[in-house]
Scaffold this motif. Structure first.
Motif, PDB file in Angstrom:
ATOM      1  N   ALA A  49       0.837  -1.217   0.000  1.00 41.23           N
ATOM      2  CA  ALA A  49       0.000   0.000   0.000  1.00 41.23           C
ATOM      3  C   ALA A  49       0.863   1.255   0.000  1.00 41.23           C
ATOM      4  O   ALA A  49       0.555   2.236  -0.691  1.00 41.23           O
ATOM      5  N   ILE A  50       1.959   1.226   0.764  1.00 44.74           N
ATOM      6  CA  ILE A  50       2.850   2.389   0.816  1.00 44.74           C
ATOM      7  C   ILE A  50       3.465   2.655  -0.555  1.00 44.74           C
ATOM      8  O   ILE A  50       3.517   3.800  -1.025  1.00 44.74           O
ATOM      9  N   LEU A  51       3.913   1.596  -1.228  1.00 44.20           N
ATOM     10  CA  LEU A  51       4.555   1.783  -2.531  1.00 44.20           C
ATOM     11  C   LEU A  51       3.569   2.233  -3.596  1.00 44.20           C
ATOM     12  O   LEU A  51       3.871   3.116  -4.404  1.00 44.20           O
ATOM     13  N   VAL A  52       2.376   1.629  -3.609  1.00 44.52           N
ATOM     14  CA  VAL A  52       1.363   2.052  -4.583  1.00 44.52           C
ATOM     15  C   VAL A  52       0.953   3.506  -4.322  1.00 44.52           C
ATOM     16  O   VAL A  52       0.844   4.322  -5.255  1.00 44.52           O
ATOM     17  N   ILE A  99       0.910   9.422  -5.546  1.00 40.78           N
ATOM     18  CA  ILE A  99       1.060  10.801  -5.079  1.00 40.78           C
ATOM     19  C   ILE A  99       2.317  11.447  -5.663  1.00 40.78           C
ATOM     20  O   ILE A  99       2.377  12.667  -5.791  1.00 40.78           O
ATOM     21  N   THR A 100       3.315  10.644  -6.042  1.00 39.33           N
ATOM     22  CA  THR A 100       4.485  11.219  -6.716  1.00 39.33           C
ATOM     23  C   THR A 100       4.084  11.779  -8.075  1.00 39.33           C
ATOM     24  O   THR A 100       4.454  12.902  -8.437  1.00 39.33           O
ATOM     25  N   ILE A 101       3.325  10.995  -8.847  1.00 43.27           N
ATOM     26  CA  ILE A 101       2.868  11.477 -10.162  1.00 43.27           C
ATOM     27  C   ILE A 101       1.989  12.705  -9.995  1.00 43.27           C
ATOM     28  O   ILE A 101       2.119  13.692 -10.733  1.00 43.27           O
ATOM     29  N   GLN A 102       1.098  12.660  -8.998  1.00 46.40           N
ATOM     30  CA  GLN A 102       0.215  13.801  -8.764  1.00 46.40           C
ATOM     31  C   GLN A 102       1.008  15.038  -8.360  1.00 46.40           C
ATOM     32  O   GLN A 102       0.720  16.151  -8.831  1.00 46.40           O
ATOM     33  N   ILE A 107      10.715   2.353 -10.818  1.00 50.89           N
ATOM     34  CA  ILE A 107      11.573   2.121  -9.646  1.00 50.89           C
ATOM     35  C   ILE A 107      10.735   1.671  -8.456  1.00 50.89           C
ATOM     36  O   ILE A 107      11.075   0.712  -7.752  1.00 50.89           O
ATOM     37  N   TYR A 108       9.636   2.365  -8.189  1.00 54.77           N
ATOM     38  CA  TYR A 108       8.767   1.976  -7.080  1.00 54.77           C
ATOM     39  C   TYR A 108       8.213   0.576  -7.301  1.00 54.77           C
ATOM     40  O   TYR A 108       8.136  -0.240  -6.367  1.00 54.77           O
ATOM     41  N   ALA A 109       7.794   0.285  -8.562  1.00 55.31           N
ATOM     42  CA  ALA A 109       7.171  -1.015  -8.844  1.00 55.31           C
ATOM     43  C   ALA A 109       8.144  -2.166  -8.623  1.00 55.31           C
ATOM     44  O   ALA A 109       7.734  -3.278  -8.285  1.00 55.31           O
ATOM     45  N   LEU A 110       9.446  -1.907  -8.795  1.00 56.07           N
ATOM     46  CA  LEU A 110      10.434  -2.967  -8.578  1.00 56.07           C
ATOM     47  C   LEU A 110      10.466  -3.419  -7.124  1.00 56.07           C
ATOM     48  O   LEU A 110      10.876  -4.548  -6.829  1.00 56.07           O
TER      49      LEU A 110
END
Length: 309
Positions: A230-233, A238-241, A298-301
């Protein structure tokens, strides 16, 4: 040729096509694919096309050239703008994650103990989320105002503390912008964390209590690992936003003082609508898209494989 195939071959062409795709998902999905492709992908393709031209908002003629890309990438302002964007994004994402998690844990704990107020707290946090960005900027401009009626400075004067130059000090202005963005975006993080916390199996906490784990140990070894996905998703979203945020900033500081709060989205806005350079603005938009994609990968990894939480 079988009898069935012979019958199909004698059908009109449109009935043969219908027979061929009968029961297949493609005919049902094709309208959606075309609509999404037109409304979402066509503008993206157009941005890439404009980035390879020298088109402006005030000229009608343009030509395809790589000169715009070269000039925009080698612009001396771009490294500073990227640095400002990094500070704004990192501060906003970390603040929204921490505050969202804290509020979600407070709401969960209050609900378990049947205390009064968790619904009010949850609703209050969500109010900020639905406020438009321009309104957020204006609200915080009144709060950060350095005039005698400024909300925060008036509060500081009540306690005998000197006023703070929230918007005129270049160092403080960035913190002011980050605080306003955290206030606006924390509700989304709270909702994500609240759902993730509700999904944690209570048996894990009961087992930790049997083993004599303290509250800190349960948070570190049970809660955080269960919240990892949940933290990574949430961090991706919120990074994209945040990278694309400019409405609240333009209303709060206009990118100033000087260029202290001019993030890359506001930089693209200024290039297009103040310099009328649509091609250079398209190049900046492509850079923003690349930044969002790279961070998302990077986050998805780090997402747990095979974890459904």
């Amino acid at each position: 040729m079988t009898v069935q195939a012979h019958k199909v071959a004698r059908l009109p062409w449109h009935e043969r096509v219908g027979y061929r795709f009968a029961g297949q998902p493609l005919p049902w999905l094709l309208p959606v694919i075309l609509i999404l492709g037109f409304f979402y992908l066509y503008p993206v393709f157009d941005v890439f096309r404009f980035a390879a031209t020298d088109v402006t908002l005030i000229g009608q003629d343009y030509e395809y050239t790589s000169r715009t890309i070269q000039q925009t990438i080698t612009n001396n302002d771009l490294p500073f703008i990227l640095w400002i964007t990094l500070i704004f994004t990192a501060g906003s994402v970390i603040g929204q994650q921490l505050l969202g998690l804290i509020i979600a844990m407070v709401v969960i704990r209050a609900e378990r103990r049947r205390l009064f107020g968790p619904t009010i707290l949850r609703t209050t946090a969500l109010v900020a989320w639905v406020v438009p960005g321009i309104a957020v900027g204006l609200i915080w401009q009144m709060l950060f105002s350095e005039a005698p009626f400024g909300g925060l400075n008036s509060l500081l004067r009540m306690f005998g503390i000197s006023p703070v130059y929230w918007l005129s000090d270049p160092q403080m202005a960035m913190w002011s912008v980050i605080i306003s963005n955290i206030w606006r975006g924390t509700a989304f993080s709270m909702v994500v964390m609240y759902a993730a916390l509700k999904a944690i199996d209570p048996v894990l906490y009961e087992a930790a209590e049997v083993d004599g784990a303290s509250g800190t140990q349960k948070f570190r070894f049970v809660t955080l690992p269960q919240l990892r996905a949940a933290i990574l998703v949430n961090m991706i979203l919120i990074t994209i936003q945040t990278v694309n945020t400019f409405d609240a900033i333009i209303a709060l500081t206009g990118g100033g003082p000087g260029r202290a709060t001019e993030v890359i989205s506001l930089y693209a806005f200024n290039i297009v609508f103040r310099n009328y350079d649509l091609a250079a603005g398209s190049v900046i938009s492509v850079i923003m898209l690349m930044i969002s994609l790279i961070l998302s990968v990077i986050y998805a990894l780090f997402l747990p494989k095979g974890d459904t939480t």
